[in-house]
Design a protein around this motif. Structure first.
Motif, PDB file in Angstrom:
ATOM      1  N   THR A 151       0.814  -1.218   0.000  1.00 29.98           N
ATOM      2  CA  THR A 151       0.000   0.000   0.000  1.00 29.98           C
ATOM      3  C   THR A 151       0.847   1.267   0.000  1.00 29.98           C
ATOM      4  OG1 THR A 151      -0.131  -0.089   2.424  1.00 29.98           O
ATOM      5  CG2 THR A 151      -1.938  -1.106   1.180  1.00 29.98           C
ATOM      6  N   ASP A 152       2.160   1.145   0.119  1.00 31.40           N
ATOM      7  CA  ASP A 152       3.023   2.325   0.136  1.00 31.40           C
ATOM      8  C   ASP A 152       4.322   2.010  -0.596  1.00 31.40           C
ATOM      9  OD1 ASP A 152       5.036   1.210   2.040  1.00 31.40           O
ATOM     10  OD2 ASP A 152       3.347   1.285   3.429  1.00 31.40           O
ATOM     11  N   SER A 153       5.157   3.033  -0.735  1.00 29.11           N
ATOM     12  CA  SER A 153       6.432   2.879  -1.435  1.00 29.11           C
ATOM     13  C   SER A 153       7.612   2.813  -0.481  1.00 29.11           C
ATOM     14  CB  SER A 153       6.627   4.060  -2.397  1.00 29.11           C
ATOM     15  OG  SER A 153       5.526   4.207  -3.254  1.00 29.11           O
ATOM     16  N   PHE A 154       7.337   2.606   0.802  1.00 27.62           N
ATOM     17  CA  PHE A 154       8.404   2.661   1.809  1.00 27.62           C
ATOM     18  C   PHE A 154       8.890   1.271   2.227  1.00 27.62           C
ATOM     19  CE2 PHE A 154       5.550   6.309   2.544  1.00 27.62           C
ATOM     20  CZ  PHE A 154       6.413   7.317   2.138  1.00 27.62           C
ATOM     21  N   VAL A 155       7.964   0.335   2.431  1.00 30.06           N
ATOM     22  CA  VAL A 155       8.342  -0.982   2.945  1.00 30.06           C
ATOM     23  C   VAL A 155       9.175  -1.741   1.916  1.00 30.06           C
ATOM     24  CG1 VAL A 155       7.465  -3.206   3.729  1.00 30.06           C
ATOM     25  CG2 VAL A 155       6.345  -1.102   4.451  1.00 30.06           C
ATOM     26  N   TYR A 156       8.723  -1.765   0.677  1.00 25.11           N
ATOM     27  CA  TYR A 156       9.437  -2.489  -0.384  1.00 25.11           C
ATOM     28  C   TYR A 156       9.699  -1.520  -1.530  1.00 25.11           C
ATOM     29  CZ  TYR A 156      10.554  -5.917  -3.984  1.00 25.11           C
ATOM     30  OH  TYR A 156      11.192  -6.631  -4.974  1.00 25.11           O
ATOM     31  N   ASN A 157      10.960  -1.328  -1.850  1.00 30.25           N
ATOM     32  CA  ASN A 157      11.328  -0.447  -2.950  1.00 30.25           C
ATOM     33  C   ASN A 157      12.775  -0.750  -3.311  1.00 30.25           C
ATOM     34  OD1 ASN A 157      11.396   1.748  -4.845  1.00 30.25           O
ATOM     35  ND2 ASN A 157       9.857   2.796  -3.607  1.00 30.25           N
ATOM     36  N   GLU A 158      13.292   0.005  -4.239  1.00 29.32           N
ATOM     37  CA  GLU A 158      14.692  -0.104  -4.620  1.00 29.32           C
ATOM     38  C   GLU A 158      15.312   1.276  -4.543  1.00 29.32           C
ATOM     39  OE1 GLU A 158      17.416  -1.407  -8.473  1.00 29.32           O
ATOM     40  OE2 GLU A 158      15.322  -2.030  -8.364  1.00 29.32           O
ATOM     41  N   LEU A 159      16.491   1.361  -3.956  1.00 28.10           N
ATOM     42  CA  LEU A 159      17.189   2.632  -3.823  1.00 28.10           C
ATOM     43  C   LEU A 159      18.244   2.747  -4.913  1.00 28.10           C
ATOM     44  CD1 LEU A 159      17.690   2.837   0.063  1.00 28.10           C
ATOM     45  CD2 LEU A 159      15.874   3.824  -1.317  1.00 28.10           C
ATOM     46  N   GLY A 160      18.125   3.808  -5.731  1.00 27.78           N
ATOM     47  CA  GLY A 160      19.119   4.053  -6.762  1.00 27.78           C
ATOM     48  C   GLY A 160      20.326   4.793  -6.203  1.00 27.78           C
ATOM     49  N   ASP A 161      21.284   5.024  -7.058  1.00 24.39           N
ATOM     50  CA  ASP A 161      22.503   5.713  -6.655  1.00 24.39           C
ATOM     51  C   ASP A 161      22.180   7.188  -6.384  1.00 24.39           C
ATOM     52  OD1 ASP A 161      25.016   6.633  -6.210  1.00 24.39           O
ATOM     53  OD2 ASP A 161      25.845   6.067  -8.157  1.00 24.39           O
ATOM     54  N   PRO A 162      22.439   7.696  -5.172  1.00 21.65           N
ATOM     55  CA  PRO A 162      22.128   9.103  -4.890  1.00 21.65           C
ATOM     56  C   PRO A 162      22.934  10.079  -5.730  1.00 21.65           C
ATOM     57  CG  PRO A 162      23.375   8.124  -3.079  1.00 21.65           C
ATOM     58  CD  PRO A 162      22.996   7.016  -3.998  1.00 21.65           C
ATOM     59  N   ASP A 163      24.109   9.662  -6.211  1.00 24.24           N
ATOM     60  CA  ASP A 163      24.921  10.559  -7.040  1.00 24.24           C
ATOM     61  C   ASP A 163      24.261  10.847  -8.387  1.00 24.24           C
ATOM     62  OD1 ASP A 163      27.018  11.000  -5.246  1.00 24.24           O
ATOM     63  OD2 ASP A 163      27.960   9.095  -5.766  1.00 24.24           O
ATOM     64  N   ASP A 164      23.301  10.020  -8.796  1.00 24.30           N
ATOM     65  CA  ASP A 164      22.576  10.302 -10.036  1.00 24.30           C
ATOM     66  C   ASP A 164      21.791  11.609  -9.945  1.00 24.30           C
ATOM     67  OD1 ASP A 164      23.550   7.996 -11.140  1.00 24.30           O
ATOM     68  OD2 ASP A 164      21.745   6.808 -10.764  1.00 24.30           O
ATOM     69  N   LEU A 165      21.424  12.019  -8.724  1.00 24.37           N
ATOM     70  CA  LEU A 165      20.673  13.251  -8.536  1.00 24.37           C
ATOM     71  C   LEU A 165      21.558  14.491  -8.587  1.00 24.37           C
ATOM     72  CD1 LEU A 165      18.414  12.090  -5.559  1.00 24.37           C
ATOM     73  CD2 LEU A 165      17.812  12.143  -7.975  1.00 24.37           C
ATOM     74  N   VAL A 166      22.867  14.285  -8.508  1.00 26.34           N
ATOM     75  CA  VAL A 166      23.789  15.421  -8.428  1.00 26.34           C
ATOM     76  C   VAL A 166      23.970  16.077  -9.784  1.00 26.34           C
ATOM     77  CG1 VAL A 166      26.176  16.074  -7.932  1.00 26.34           C
ATOM     78  CG2 VAL A 166      24.994  14.450  -6.445  1.00 26.34           C
ATOM     79  N   PHE A 167      24.127  15.267 -10.821  1.00 25.63           N
ATOM     80  CA  PHE A 167      24.451  15.803 -12.140  1.00 25.63           C
ATOM     81  C   PHE A 167      23.183  16.266 -12.850  1.00 25.63           C
ATOM     82  CE2 PHE A 167      27.596  12.544 -11.051  1.00 25.63           C
ATOM     83  CZ  PHE A 167      28.735  13.348 -11.030  1.00 25.63           C
ATOM     84  N   ILE A 168      23.171  17.504 -13.285  1.00 27.28           N
ATOM     85  CA  ILE A 168      21.982  18.112 -13.913  1.00 27.28           C
ATOM     86  C   ILE A 168      22.352  18.650 -15.293  1.00 27.28           C
ATOM     87  CG2 ILE A 168      20.630  18.624 -11.868  1.00 27.28           C
ATOM     88  CD1 ILE A 168      21.961  21.319 -11.692  1.00 27.28           C
ATOM     89  N   GLY A 169      22.938  17.808 -16.103  1.00 27.96           N
ATOM     90  CA  GLY A 169      23.288  18.208 -17.466  1.00 27.96           C
ATOM     91  C   GLY A 169      24.501  19.106 -17.498  1.00 27.96           C
ATOM     92  N   ASN A 170      24.385  20.200 -18.277  1.00 25.68           N
ATOM     93  CA  ASN A 170      25.504  21.124 -18.450  1.00 25.68           C
ATOM     94  C   ASN A 170      25.611  22.150 -17.330  1.00 25.68           C
ATOM     95  OD1 ASN A 170      26.137  19.882 -20.916  1.00 25.68           O
ATOM     96  ND2 ASN A 170      24.682  21.182 -22.019  1.00 25.68           N
ATOM     97  N   LYS A 171      24.647  22.148 -16.423  1.00 23.71           N
ATOM     98  CA  LYS A 171      24.648  23.135 -15.350  1.00 23.71           C
ATOM     99  C   LYS A 171      25.637  22.735 -14.254  1.00 23.71           C
ATOM    100  CE  LYS A 171      19.823  24.395 -16.166  1.00 23.71           C
ATOM    101  NZ  LYS A 171      18.458  24.505 -15.574  1.00 23.71           N
ATOM    102  N   THR A 172      25.929  23.695 -13.395  1.00 28.90           N
ATOM    103  CA  THR A 172      26.879  23.446 -12.306  1.00 28.90           C
ATOM    104  C   THR A 172      26.270  22.483 -11.292  1.00 28.90           C
ATOM    105  OG1 THR A 172      27.717  25.691 -12.568  1.00 28.90           O
ATOM    106  CG2 THR A 172      28.291  24.526 -10.523  1.00 28.90           C
TER     107      THR A 172
END
Length: 426
Positions: free
Chosen positions: A349-370
């Motif tokens: 019934t939620d996304s907390f008990v069972y899920n998959e955690l991706g690499d947090p560093d994927d959130l850091v890079f935002i294309g050509n921006k700093t």
């Protein structure tokens, strides 16, 4: 009188002995019931339990598999889920000897870990193709049976793939199907005959459960006129089955437009947009933060699914539930295209008990921006969360299109019972 007294005195002792025997038998039955009780929480959801992790480490050591480096910085709410550091030396300790992991499995695991192969169907097809190669190269040792030894050989391969990336529901169902046929293989068959039969089983599973299912879903969409001239169809991210349905409808002469909604960090919608434009379909492209504006033009929403759960919820790539929620608020019907081999007996019934955690560093890079979060590990109070899936409740889904027909989300248990009955018959 003495005899009578001794007889009467013996009765309570005998009764007491019987009571003790009954009590001891009840204790034994209760103990056995406790032992046979299945695990309420599987091991892969106990990343925060030290005893479970020790047991997993011993099992991996016994199978001669490397244990990945656990991430040191996780969101506390998701400590029970596994998250690994991205590392180059995943296979550094492997020796390519006769008793090690098959090279095709190592290659596949690395492709999973690096995200080269993604998507439920693509990952399942790649895994089945790898297992076909494993079976072709397999030779039964002397004085052993294929049905037992092959299953034992495949076990560490599955553990390795799980270490690289958690297996999807579709992959889990395919592995169950393959193991069922391996264990029920007749012992009187010769090696080459048994291997040929297993290869035919894998080929028929790919053809019937995946390829022909996609054809049947596309045909149901055309026959039931779910795509009409003038429609504006909103899709999210990249789904192989949704792409096939749209391309088939366009080739049948239907005239419609597609709105592709995308989200970070994977930006899979760009691949969807590229393939639809190549097919000649007029498309527009939005990010998910503008989905509410794009939804005002849409006449229907078409979504793919990672899995359909037993309680009717749809598990799909993160952001799907937000799209379904916006569609519900705008009174736009939501159609989910999903093959039945992705149906799962688990309820959620939620996304907390069972899920998959991706690499947090994927959130850091935002294309050509700093990349402003490039040094996020230097701040102890900052953690990044990269969820892979979310769960959409059944009240947001108008219809599920499968190879069996058009069904509501609540019909998942019925389909699972039918499939179980078919398996028992075979």
């Amino acid at each position: 009188k003495k005899d009578a007294g001794s007889a009467s005195g013996g009765k309570p002792e005998a009764a007491g002995a019987n009571i003790k025997k009954e009590a001891s038998s009840k204790d034994l039955s209760a103990a056995s019931a406790v032992k046979k009780e299945p695990k309420r929480v599987p091991d892969h959801l106990k990343a925060d339990d030290a005893e479970t992790q020790k047991r997993i480490a011993k099992r991996l050591e016994k199978q001669r598999l490397p244990q990945r480096t656990v991430a040191q910085r996780k969101v506390r709410l998701f400590n029970h889920l596994h998250q690994y550091e991205r590392e180059v030396s995943l296979t550094g300790s492997f020796s390519f000897s006769s008793g090690g992991i098959h090279p095709v499995i190592i290659k596949l695991g690395l492709q999973y870990a690096e995200g080269v192969i993604c998507g439920s169907n693509a990952r399942c097809l790649a895994m089945l193709a790898a297992f076909k190669q494993v079976i072709q190269d397999y030779t039964t040792p002397p004085q052993k049976e294929l049905s037992r030894d092959l299953e034992a050989t495949i076990k560490p391969y599955i553990s390795f793939l799980n270490q690289c990336r958690l297996m999807s529901v579709s992959m889990g169902n395919a592995v169950k199907h393959l193991k069922h046929h391996i264990t029920h293989m007749p012992n009187n068959l010769k090696d080459h005959e048994a291997k040929k039969k297993l290869l035919e089983t894998i080929d028929s599973y790919i053809k019937e459960r995946i390829l022909l299912s996609a054809v049947a879903i596309s045909k149901y969409v055309q026959d039931e006129a779910k795509i009409k001239d003038g429609d504006v169809i909103l899709v999210y991210s990249c789904s192989s089955i949704v792409r096939k349905v749209l391309c088939d409808a366009w080739n049948q002469g239907k005239k419609f437009k597609v709105i592709v909604v995308d989200a970070r960090p994977k930006m899979e919608g760009k691949e969807m947009l590229r393939r639809l434009v190549r097919a000649g379909i007029p498309c527009s492209y939005f990010m998910i933060n503008a989905a509410s504006y794009a939804m005002q033009e849409a006449t229907k929403v078409m979504l793919g699914a990672h899995a359909l759960l037993a309680n009717g919820c749809v598990m799909s790539r993160v952001g799907t539930s937000q799209i379904a929620l916006i569609a519900k608020a705008c009174n736009v019907p939501v159609l989910v295209c999903c093959e039945t081999y992705k149906f799962c007996e688990r309820g959620q019934t939620d996304s907390f008990v069972y899920n998959e955690l991706g690499d947090p560093d994927d959130l850091v890079f935002i294309g050509n921006k700093t990349p402003y979060l490039n040094d996020w590990r230097d701040y102890n109070s900052l953690t990044l969360l990269n969820l892979v899936y979310d769960v959409t409740p059944p009240e947001f889904i108008s219809l599920v299109i499968t190879e069996l027909g058009l069904i509501p989300c609540t019909s998942v248990p019925v389909v699972l019972r039918m499939k179980q009955a078919e398996t028992n018959e075979t």
